[in-house]
Design an enzyme around this catalytic site. Structure first.
Site, PDB file in Angstrom:
ATOM      1  N   HIS A 117      66.881 168.302  35.830  1.00  0.00           N
ATOM      2  CA  HIS A 117      66.098 167.015  35.381  1.00  0.00           C
ATOM      3  C   HIS A 117      65.144 166.444  36.572  1.00  0.00           C
ATOM      4  CE1 HIS A 117      65.427 162.654  34.581  1.00  0.00           C
ATOM      5  NE2 HIS A 117      65.777 162.777  33.229  1.00  0.00           N
ATOM      6  N   ASP A 194      74.785 166.328  39.769  1.00  0.00           N
ATOM      7  CA  ASP A 194      74.561 165.414  38.825  1.00  0.00           C
ATOM      8  C   ASP A 194      75.210 165.243  37.627  1.00  0.00           C
ATOM      9  OD1 ASP A 194      73.097 164.214  36.852  1.00  0.00           O
ATOM     10  OD2 ASP A 194      71.120 165.030  37.102  1.00  0.00           O
ATOM     11  N   GLN A 197      74.817 164.210  32.617  1.00  0.00           N
ATOM     12  CA  GLN A 197      75.141 164.549  31.118  1.00  0.00           C
ATOM     13  C   GLN A 197      76.380 165.069  31.117  1.00  0.00           C
ATOM     14  OE1 GLN A 197      73.001 164.084  28.554  1.00  0.00           O
ATOM     15  NE2 GLN A 197      71.271 163.458  29.576  1.00  0.00           N
ATOM     16  N   LYS A 220      74.381 156.199  29.660  1.00  0.00           N
ATOM     17  CA  LYS A 220      74.749 157.797  29.175  1.00  0.00           C
ATOM     18  C   LYS A 220      76.239 157.589  28.657  1.00  0.00           C
ATOM     19  CE  LYS A 220      70.669 159.869  31.223  1.00  0.00           C
ATOM     20  NZ  LYS A 220      69.750 160.066  30.270  1.00  0.00           N
ATOM     21  N   CYS A 358      61.830 165.170  30.490  1.00  0.00           N
ATOM     22  CA  CYS A 358      61.862 165.130  32.004  1.00  0.00           C
ATOM     23  C   CYS A 358      62.546 166.488  32.570  1.00  0.00           C
ATOM     24  CB  CYS A 358      62.823 163.829  32.632  1.00  0.00           C
ATOM     25  SG  CYS A 358      61.776 162.259  31.749  1.00  0.00           S
TER      26      CYS A 358
END
Ligand code: PLP
Length: 400
Positions: A117, A194, A197, A220, A358
């Site tokens: 991202h 990261d 997600q 999220k 993104c």
């Protein structure tokens, strides 16, 4: 059943029941999270300065209890390893500025993956440009899977950091995170994962994965916007320079000298997002009650179901066909622009994202500029998928 816990899922859009397939962008909030935030403002609201008065004690206790929940959720060793931030983006910027800017020198190398991202590209590219660092990129195959052999060729004694996503927001690829971390540590590099997600779809255990830092966003994870967490190894956090400066993060201030707190307060200057941190704690309670493994299994079946039906539609090109995927179904439909597909779905109450998500480098690697991106969560059902698929078939009948 679970849908009942989410009041917004009772909304209608264009006269149709809302089907929320934009979970990779943000998730909806259960009543328990909404109620917890309201309860804070009704019964606990205060700044967090423990000793002052009763409400300050209530607010401080609730805020620190939320930190404890994040710690348990990630299986961190200590609450001192959990810093509240605005979200994944701020967590990455914090590491880039507090660690990267102070520890990296010209010629050092940072590795990211092609799947990232923009939040995990732009801070590193800016730092690389500022300090003369080399930014190197792990390539992926045509299915969107990390090429570990190519990654191993990028690693060397100049590699100081590997920053990568555990799940791609554009393709849904689940990366071999544990392996990537191990290989980075073998050359003495630090690692940032990261988790934006991943945390809502699978168990993320920082002691098992062993990154130096991991970031995620509350919104999220069925929690509020404007709050997230940075996990960092305690010793490392205490060696890092403060991020922002001001109240809350200092032990002692004179005009001659300033002594900073240790982590996490060291990185929480000023009044933070107290109510939403507490809301995030409630979201973690909710997810934990359902069971993250059960969530993962259910979503996996739903993703398989949707993938099979989507592939049967002539003219659909699925973008991202990794063996190990979570939640995301990016695609193009021949004869239609992505916006036309998104609008047709919206007319039927189905919310999907269209655009570059993104993550322009990975979409370009797959040969496209944009996709239609439905992304699933545990409150979605096979009926939701059927509505989505039926709409695409109807579009197909009009053209071709
Ligand atoms: N990383 C990934 C993989 C994402 O999908 C996102 C958001 O979509 C981010 C980082 C940034 O998250 P936020 O905007 O909540 O900071």
């Amino acid at each position: 059943m679970i849908k009942k816990d989410f009041p917004i899922l009772r909304e209608t859009v264009n006269g149709k029941p809302l089907v929320w397939f934009d979970n990779a962008a943000t998730t909806q909030k259960p009543q328990s999270v909404i109620d917890r935030i309201a309860y804070f403002y009704e019964h606990e609201n205060s700044n967090i300065h423990r000793a002052a008065h009763e409400l300050a004690a209530r607010a401080s206790d609730a805020y620190e209890a939320a930190r404890e929940k994040v710690k348990t959720f990630l299986n961190a060793s200590s609450v001192n390893e959990i810093v509240f931030v605005r979200g994944a983006t701020e967590g990455i910027n914090l590491v880039a500025q507090s660690w990267g800017d102070h520890n990296l020198v010209a010629g050092d190398e940072i590795i990211v993956s092609n799947l990232e991202h923009h939040a995990n590209i732009v801070p590193w590219k800016r730092l690389a440009d500022k300090k003369g660092l080399k930014l190197r990129v792990i390539p992926v195959d045509d299915d969107g899977q990390i090429l570990l052999d190519e990654y191993s060729k990028l690693l060397n004694s100049k590699t100081r950091l590997v920053a990568f996503t555990q799940v791609s927001n554009a393709l849904g690829t689940v990366t071999p995170a544990k392996e990537i971390v191990k290989m980075a540590h073998a050359v003495g590099a630090k690692v940032l994962i990261d988790g934006a997600q991943s945390v809502s779809h699978m168990k993320v255990d920082v002691q098992d994965l062993n990154p130096d830092w991991l970031v995620f966003s509350g919104h999220k994870l069925f929690g509020p916007t404007g709050i997230g967490a940075l996990y960092g190894k305690e010793e490392l956090l205490n060696e890092m320079e403060p991020y922002q400066a001001g109240g809350n993060m200092i032990q002692d201030v004179t005009f001659e000298e300033i002594k900073y707190h240790k982590a996490p307060n060291r990185f929480e200057a000023g009044t933070g997002n107290i109510a939403d941190a507490i809301g995030l704690g409630a979201a973690i309670d909710y997810v934990t009650k359902l069971g993250i493994d059960a969530i993962g299994q259910y979503e996996h079946q739903l993703l398989d179901y949707a993938t099979k039906l989507l592939k049967e539609i002539p003219g659909v090109r699925l973008i991202g066909t990794a063996k190990n995927k979570a939640s995301v179904l990016s695609f193009n439909l021949q004869g239609y622009t992505n916006d036309q597909v998104g609008q047709a779905l919206n007319r039927e109450g189905v919310a999907v994202r269209t655009g570059h998500h993104c993550a322009q480098p990975i979409l370009r690697r797959m040969g496209v500029e944009t996709t239609v991106r439905p992304s699933l969560a545990f409150y979605n059902t096979t009926e939701d998928v059927d509505t989505f698929i039926k709409t695409l078939w109807e579009l197909k009948k009009v053209r071709f």
